[in-house]
Scaffold this motif. Structure first.
Motif, short mmCIF file in Angstrom:
data_model
loop_
_atom_site.label_atom_id
_atom_site.label_comp_id
_atom_site.label_asym_id
_atom_site.label_seq_id
_atom_site.Cartn_x
_atom_site.Cartn_y
_atom_site.Cartn_z
N THR A 143 0.84 -1.19 0.00
CA THR A 143 0.00 0.00 0.00
C THR A 143 0.88 1.25 0.00
O THR A 143 2.11 1.16 0.12
CB THR A 143 -0.91 0.03 1.24
N ALA A 144 0.25 2.42 -0.11
CA ALA A 144 1.02 3.67 -0.18
C ALA A 144 1.84 3.90 1.08
O ALA A 144 2.93 4.47 1.02
CB ALA A 144 0.06 4.84 -0.41
N THR A 145 1.34 3.43 2.24
CA THR A 145 2.07 3.67 3.49
C THR A 145 3.33 2.81 3.60
O THR A 145 4.14 3.03 4.50
CB THR A 145 1.17 3.37 4.70
N ASP A 146 3.50 1.83 2.71
CA ASP A 146 4.69 0.98 2.74
C ASP A 146 5.88 1.64 2.05
O ASP A 146 7.02 1.19 2.22
CB ASP A 146 4.41 -0.37 2.08
N PHE A 147 5.62 2.68 1.25
CA PHE A 147 6.71 3.33 0.52
C PHE A 147 7.48 4.25 1.46
O PHE A 147 7.13 5.41 1.66
CB PHE A 147 6.16 4.11 -0.67
N THR A 148 8.55 3.73 2.03
CA THR A 148 9.37 4.47 2.98
C THR A 148 10.69 3.73 3.13
O THR A 148 11.01 2.85 2.32
CB THR A 148 8.64 4.61 4.34
N ALA A 149 11.47 4.08 4.15
CA ALA A 149 12.77 3.45 4.38
C ALA A 149 12.64 2.36 5.45
O ALA A 149 11.83 2.46 6.37
CB ALA A 149 13.80 4.48 4.83
N TYR A 150 13.45 1.30 5.29
CA TYR A 150 13.51 0.20 6.24
C TYR A 150 14.97 -0.04 6.59
O TYR A 150 15.88 0.32 5.84
CB TYR A 150 12.91 -1.08 5.64
N SER A 151 15.19 -0.66 7.74
CA SER A 151 16.55 -0.99 8.14
C SER A 151 16.56 -2.35 8.82
O SER A 151 15.72 -2.63 9.68
CB SER A 151 17.11 0.07 9.09
N CYS A 152 17.51 -3.18 8.40
CA CYS A 152 17.68 -4.50 9.00
C CYS A 152 18.86 -4.43 9.97
O CYS A 152 19.97 -4.10 9.58
CB CYS A 152 17.95 -5.54 7.92
N LEU A 153 18.58 -4.72 11.24
CA LEU A 153 19.63 -4.72 12.26
C LEU A 153 20.04 -6.16 12.54
O LEU A 153 19.20 -7.01 12.85
CB LEU A 153 19.15 -4.09 13.56
N VAL A 154 21.33 -6.43 12.41
CA VAL A 154 21.87 -7.74 12.78
C VAL A 154 22.36 -7.61 14.22
O VAL A 154 23.23 -6.80 14.52
CB VAL A 154 23.02 -8.15 11.84
N MET A 155 21.78 -8.40 15.12
CA MET A 155 22.03 -8.26 16.55
C MET A 155 22.75 -9.48 17.11
O MET A 155 22.52 -10.61 16.66
CB MET A 155 20.70 -8.07 17.30
N ASN A 156 23.61 -9.25 18.06
CA ASN A 156 24.22 -10.31 18.85
C ASN A 156 23.79 -10.05 20.29
O ASN A 156 24.33 -9.17 20.95
CB ASN A 156 25.74 -10.29 18.73
N GLN A 157 22.77 -10.80 20.74
CA GLN A 157 22.09 -10.52 21.99
C GLN A 157 21.48 -9.12 21.89
O GLN A 157 20.67 -8.87 21.02
CB GLN A 157 23.03 -10.71 23.17
N GLN A 158 21.87 -8.19 22.74
CA GLN A 158 21.29 -6.85 22.70
C GLN A 158 22.17 -5.84 21.99
O GLN A 158 21.85 -4.65 21.94
CB GLN A 158 21.02 -6.37 24.14
N GLN A 159 23.29 -6.31 21.41
CA GLN A 159 24.22 -5.39 20.77
C GLN A 159 24.07 -5.43 19.26
O GLN A 159 24.04 -6.51 18.67
CB GLN A 159 25.66 -5.74 21.16
N CYS A 160 24.02 -4.25 18.65
CA CYS A 160 23.90 -4.16 17.20
C CYS A 160 25.25 -4.46 16.56
O CYS A 160 26.25 -3.81 16.86
CB CYS A 160 23.41 -2.77 16.80
N VAL A 161 25.26 -5.44 15.65
CA VAL A 161 26.47 -5.81 14.94
C VAL A 161 26.59 -5.02 13.65
O VAL A 161 27.68 -4.59 13.26
CB VAL A 161 26.49 -7.33 14.66
N SER A 162 25.46 -4.82 12.98
CA SER A 162 25.46 -4.07 11.72
C SER A 162 24.04 -3.63 11.40
O SER A 162 23.07 -4.20 11.90
CB SER A 162 26.04 -4.90 10.57
N SER A 163 23.92 -2.62 10.57
CA SER A 163 22.61 -2.14 10.11
C SER A 163 22.68 -1.87 8.61
O SER A 163 23.68 -1.34 8.12
CB SER A 163 22.19 -0.88 10.86
N TYR A 164 21.61 -2.25 7.91
CA TYR A 164 21.58 -2.10 6.46
C TYR A 164 20.24 -1.51 6.04
O TYR A 164 19.21 -2.18 6.11
CB TYR A 164 21.80 -3.46 5.78
N PRO A 165 20.23 -0.25 5.60
CA PRO A 165 18.98 0.39 5.19
C PRO A 165 18.62 0.05 3.74
O PRO A 165 19.50 -0.21 2.91
CB PRO A 165 19.28 1.88 5.35
N VAL A 166 17.34 0.08 3.45
CA VAL A 166 16.87 -0.10 2.08
C VAL A 166 15.57 0.67 1.94
O VAL A 166 14.76 0.75 2.88
CB VAL A 166 16.66 -1.60 1.75
#
Length: 415
Positions: A203-226
């Protein structure tokens, strides 16, 4: 047993609600974050949750004294501005990640209460990563990739909270199995073996930015936006016909109406009685097309855009006829393809109910190969559903106007 099941469901629903409401601030290491507090407050507390415990980081009325509760390593990275009541943490590290709360009082009354999460991720070297926006049609399905995902790490998918604010995000998935967003539940799924985010019935509300966070427990290892953007549409019309270009990227959160623009031209958003005009649904309407209407058109709303290519050609002559049998390979040739700067193929068949689609845009044409270097269109393993009319439009891209040079039409007839 029924009571236990009901309690488990309520706890799960409450957990989903909490995560869905949570505002997340994404930052890279060595970046900074600024707490912007009300200027008329008597005093404010900024605290961070560590597990179930809430630790007071600092009291703005007693920030720099020796008895201040601010940890020394944090005080060394803290910059304050008396004029704007702002407090900035410099050189963020993963230890700064966590849930924060701002509380302010004026004359004993709470005047400001804000809860959010800061997630600090390592800076990404984008020189080795090419991330292009992912495009899809309204109502379609698309997979958003998660680079760097691994089976032994946790994945969190975030969605930009506001198209006007690149800073805040909302969590889509926090347990990798069930979306925490009520308005997208069932349409968003995480593909288990790849950790990609599958968005269905877009839908129209889906057109935006997303980010995938790769986590090791509670710590962010990497983030990749799309980014997820509307797929551009290519439209063919003849002189004198009508055309309607819908603007379908708007939604109820937009405060300003969308604007129509054309490269190297004026803003079309205020057109009323001219051709083209903008109707009450923000569609761009051409009542009687002319050759100079060809070109690129953009419907623009905050941080998103819908893109059209419109080709307007003279009335075409009698078509050529090609006969085929099922299972054959058919090659259609665009004889005038060398006369312009480019060419594009359009398809009109029974399976599209007489509508005309571009080869670029019709996702069902998986057996079609388009060779731009010699003007041919090859259809393999042809079937009765491929019968119909095929147009080759040769155009000259004159400052983005895509002026039509010639049109050839071929009718495929099933034996």
């Amino acid at each position: 047993m029924a009571a236990v099941t009901e309690l488990s469901f309520l706890l799960f629903a409450l957990s989903n609600y909490i995560h869905a409401q949570e505002v997340i601030i994404l930052r890279d290491e060595v970046d900074s974050y600024t707490f912007k507090l009300p200027e008329n407050s008597t005093s404010c507390l900024i605290s961070r949750c560590v597990g179930e415990e809430q630790l007071v980081l600092w009291n703005t009325s007693d920030l720099w004294s020796n008895s201040s509760s601010v940890p020394q390593h944090l005080k060394q990275r803290l910059v304050s501005s008396v004029k704007t009541s702002s407090y900035t943490i410099l050189n963020l590290t993963h230890s700064d990640s966590g849930r924060y709360r701002e509380e302010c009082w004026t004359e004993g009354n709470v005047t400001h209460d804000n809860n959010f999460t800061i997630t600090v991720c390592p800076s990404t070297d984008w020189s080795d990563i090419t991330i292009d926006p992912t495009s899809v049609r309204l109502g379609g399905t698309v997979d958003l990739p998660c680079w760097g995902a691994a089976d032994n790490l946790d994945i969190q998918w975030l969605k930009q909270d506001s198209r006007d604010d690149y800073e805040t995000w909302r969590r889509v998935f926090w347990d990798k199995t069930t979306s925490v967003m009520d308005n997208v539940r069932g349409r968003y799924q995480v593909v288990t073996n790849t950790s990609t985010l599958r968005v269905s019935n877009v839908t129209a509300t889906d057109f935006t930015a997303y980010s995938c966070l790769v986590m090791n427990q509670q710590q962010c290892v990497s983030s990749y936006p799309v980014g997820l953007v509307p797929q551009y549409e290519v439209i063919y019309r003849s002189v004198g016909e009508t055309a309607v270009l819908p603007c379908s990227i708007t939604d109820s959160t937009d405060e300003q109406p969308p604007r129509w623009t054309k490269p190297f031209s004026t803003d079309l958003g205020q057109l009323k009685q001219t051709d083209p005009s903008v109707d009450q649904n923000y569609s761009l309407v051409f009542s009687s097309l002319m050759l100079n209407h060809s070109g690129r058109y953009y419907c623009k709303a905050p941080n998103r855009v819908q893109h059209y290519y419109l080709f307007v050609c003279p009335k075409f002559g009698p078509p050529a006829v090609e006969l085929f049998s099922e299972g054959e390979e058919v090659t259609l040739r665009c004889r005038d393809w060398g006369k312009g700067k480019g060419h594009v193929w359009f398809i009109k068949s029974n399976r599209t109910e007489g509508r005309i689609f571009s080869v670029w845009y019709d996702q069902s044409m998986s057996r079609v190969s388009w060779y731009r270097n010699n003007g041919t269109l090859v259809i393999s393993n042809i079937s009765v559903g491929d019968a119909g009319e095929y147009w080759c439009v040769v155009y000259d891209d004159d400052y983005g106007h895509y002026q039509c040079v010639s049109t050839e039409r071929t009718v495929l007839v099933w034996l």
